[in-house]
Design a protein around this motif. Structure first.
Motif, mmCIF file in Angstrom:
data_model
loop_
_atom_site.group_PDB
_atom_site.id
_atom_site.type_symbol
_atom_site.label_atom_id
_atom_site.label_comp_id
_atom_site.label_asym_id
_atom_site.label_seq_id
_atom_site.Cartn_x
_atom_site.Cartn_y
_atom_site.Cartn_z
ATOM 1 N N ASP A 1 -17.540 3.559 -1.435
ATOM 2 C CA ASP A 1 -17.609 2.108 -1.616
ATOM 3 C C ASP A 1 -17.904 1.422 -0.283
ATOM 4 N N GLN A 2 -17.249 1.850 0.763
ATOM 5 C CA GLN A 2 -17.416 1.225 2.082
ATOM 6 C C GLN A 2 -18.740 1.589 2.747
ATOM 7 N N LYS B 1 -17.117 13.703 -13.470
ATOM 8 C CA LYS B 1 -16.642 13.873 -14.854
ATOM 9 C C LYS B 1 -15.925 12.627 -15.350
ATOM 10 N N LEU B 2 -15.237 11.926 -14.445
ATOM 11 C CA LEU B 2 -14.554 10.685 -14.811
ATOM 12 C C LEU B 2 -15.513 9.502 -14.920
ATOM 13 N N ASP C 1 -20.292 1.691 -11.782
ATOM 14 C CA ASP C 1 -19.452 0.524 -12.081
ATOM 15 C C ASP C 1 -18.031 0.965 -12.425
ATOM 16 N N THR C 2 -17.903 2.065 -13.146
ATOM 17 C CA THR C 2 -16.578 2.604 -13.472
ATOM 18 C C THR C 2 -15.853 3.003 -12.188
ATOM 19 N N GLY C 3 -16.582 3.601 -11.261
ATOM 20 C CA GLY C 3 -16.001 3.990 -9.986
ATOM 21 C C GLY C 3 -15.566 2.795 -9.164
ATOM 22 N N LEU C 4 -16.378 1.745 -9.168
ATOM 23 C CA LEU C 4 -16.008 0.530 -8.438
ATOM 24 C C LEU C 4 -14.721 -0.067 -8.996
ATOM 25 N N ALA C 5 -14.605 -0.076 -10.321
ATOM 26 C CA ALA C 5 -13.375 -0.582 -10.944
ATOM 27 C C ALA C 5 -12.196 0.318 -10.606
#
Length: 158
Positions: A48-49, A78-79, A100-104
């Motif tokens: 993210d950074q 996988k997640l 987007d799922t990872g950012l959340a």
């Protein structure tokens, strides 16, 4: 000077090991609802950074075994937290990027870690936390060398 032998339980490395285990256990309990480990969250936070990076970049930058980084990234994929894509210039390099799922997930993980940090340091003053943090950084630097910014070994532009 005293000739007394320091008790095993009083040695710095033993006390640090016990503290690390206690903190790790507390962190993992805080992350259980997210289904990730501290290492997995840490890699996601850094993606993210820092933006897209290869597994090798992450391994080198954070002194984590390449196999551990690969396992962590596979779990995040996988997640649905990360996607992999071929590097636009160096075709054999695989870059990982947050979805987007990872950012959340990272946002939820940051909240969990902030709460955990408050819990873990609740028995210390702000000055003690700052002192302890600085001393632990010095220990890490003494072992791993100075912190070097994590950057891609494969720039996007040739």
């Amino acid at each position: 000077m005293s000739d007394a032998v320091t008790s095993w339980d009083d040695e710095f490395t033993h006390v640090l090991w016990r503290a690390q285990n206690a903190v790790h256990r507390t962190v993992q309990e805080a992350l259980d609802d997210l289904g990730v480990t501290a290492t997995q969250l840490g890699l996601a936070v850094h993606l993210d950074q820092l933006g897209p990076l290869s597994a090798a970049d992450l391994s080198r930058g954070f002194h984590i075994a390449p196999q551990s980084v690969g396992t962590a990234l596979n779990r995040l994929e996988k997640l649905g937290w990360v996607s992999r894509d071929t590097h636009p210039v160096h075709g054999r390099v695989v870059l990982y990027e947050l979805t987007d799922t990872g950012l959340a997930g990272v946002a939820r993980g940051r909240e969990a870690m902030a709460s955990t940090n408050s819990t873990v340091t609740s028995g210390l003053t702000d000055q003690e936390v700052a002192t302890l943090t600085g001393l632990l950084r010095r220990v890490t630097t003494g072992i791993d060398g100075p912190e070097v910014p994590v950057v891609s070994a494969w720039p996007i532009r040739p």
